[in-house]
Enzyme design. Structure first.
Site, PDB file in Angstrom:
ATOM      1  N   GLU A   1       4.695   1.089   2.356  1.00  0.00           N
ATOM      2  CA  GLU A   1       4.547  -0.275   2.868  1.00  0.00           C
ATOM      3  C   GLU A   1       3.085  -0.677   2.935  1.00  0.00           C
ATOM      4  OE1 GLU A   1       8.648   0.635   4.324  1.00  0.00           O
ATOM      5  OE2 GLU A   1       6.812   1.604   5.014  1.00  0.00           O
ATOM      6  N   THR A   2       2.880  -1.987   2.826  1.00  0.00           N
ATOM      7  CA  THR A   2       1.574  -2.610   3.025  1.00  0.00           C
ATOM      8  C   THR A   2       1.756  -3.724   4.048  1.00  0.00           C
ATOM      9  OG1 THR A   2       0.834  -2.100   0.777  1.00  0.00           O
ATOM     10  CG2 THR A   2      -0.308  -3.888   1.920  1.00  0.00           C
TER      11      THR A   2
END
Length: 226
Positions: free
Chosen positions: A55-56
């Site tokens: 994830e970002t």
């Protein structure tokens, strides 16, 4: 790590979340402190795909804790390791992903968030007879998000787990998955000490009114410029 994204330059902090006691392992997370550098969903999704982390996070308002979460292929209303990591990095007491308000507390080396299992995306929780069986699993074909788990020590609440997103987006195995840990905690109805992936550690504790605490260690690995 080098990235070829060509928007205006901005710093991206790369964290490891749910590290082991010696600081190793943990799930990689990219945090874009200035979300304005990627103002729309298309730009954010492109960066998340380029970085290739599980994830970002894009921080839209650091004072209010407003954040936006992306995998390499989809936007998420909630995810555990991005919220634990971002709360630690920015020293927040409250984080606001699209799913709702997430309260935060620190406890020595651990950062804890409060969340609800119903916020977590659907996962298939698949129990195995032993930790060795979980260790021996091959990555399954894409199609279903599978959280494979077994008791290491049931009396002590110790779990061995591995997470297989099954999205076909380059993340074949998730090193540490807070959302799945919430779902498993809700199913078992007890506090858990989970070892996931290569050796990451996730702690959970059920609370009142369906709230579950999710905790772990975080460390800053490096800062990129994109």
């Amino acid at each position: 790590m080098h990235t070829t994204v060509t928007s205006s330059a901005t710093d991206i902090d790369v964290l490891r979340v749910f590290c082991a006691g010696d600081g190793r392992f943990g799930n990689a997370l990219g945090v874009v402190r200035d979300g304005r550098a990627y103002p729309d969903e298309a730009a954010r999704q492109a960066l998340a795909k380029e970085l290739g982390f599980s994830e970002t996070v894009f921080v839209d308002d650091p004072e209010r804790g407003n954040v936006d979460i992306y995998t390499p292929g989809v936007r998420l209303p909630f995810a555990g390791h991005p919220l634990v990591g971002t709360a630690w990095l920015l020293d927040l007491e409250l984080v606001r992903p699209p799913a709702g308000e997430v309260w935060v507390r620190g406890d020595g080396e651990f950062t804890w968030i409060e969340a609800r299992a119903e916020w977590a995306p659907a996962r298939t929780l698949r129990r195995y007879g032993s930790a060795a069986e979980v260790d021996a699993l091959d990555v399954p074909e894409p199609g279903v998000w599978i959280y494979a788990w077994a008791w290491e020590d049931e009396a002590a609440g110790r779990i061995r787990a591995r997470g297989f997103p099954g999205r076909g987006d380059g993340i074949d195995e998730d090193e540490a998955t807070g959302a799945a840990a919430l779902l498993l905690t809700a199913e078992l109805g007890r506090a858990l000490n989970i070892t996931q992936g290569r050796g990451s550690q996730i702690l959970t504790a059920p609370g009142p009114d369906g709230v579950i605490e999710l905790g772990g260690r975080v460390r800053l690995e490096r800062t990129l410029t994109a």
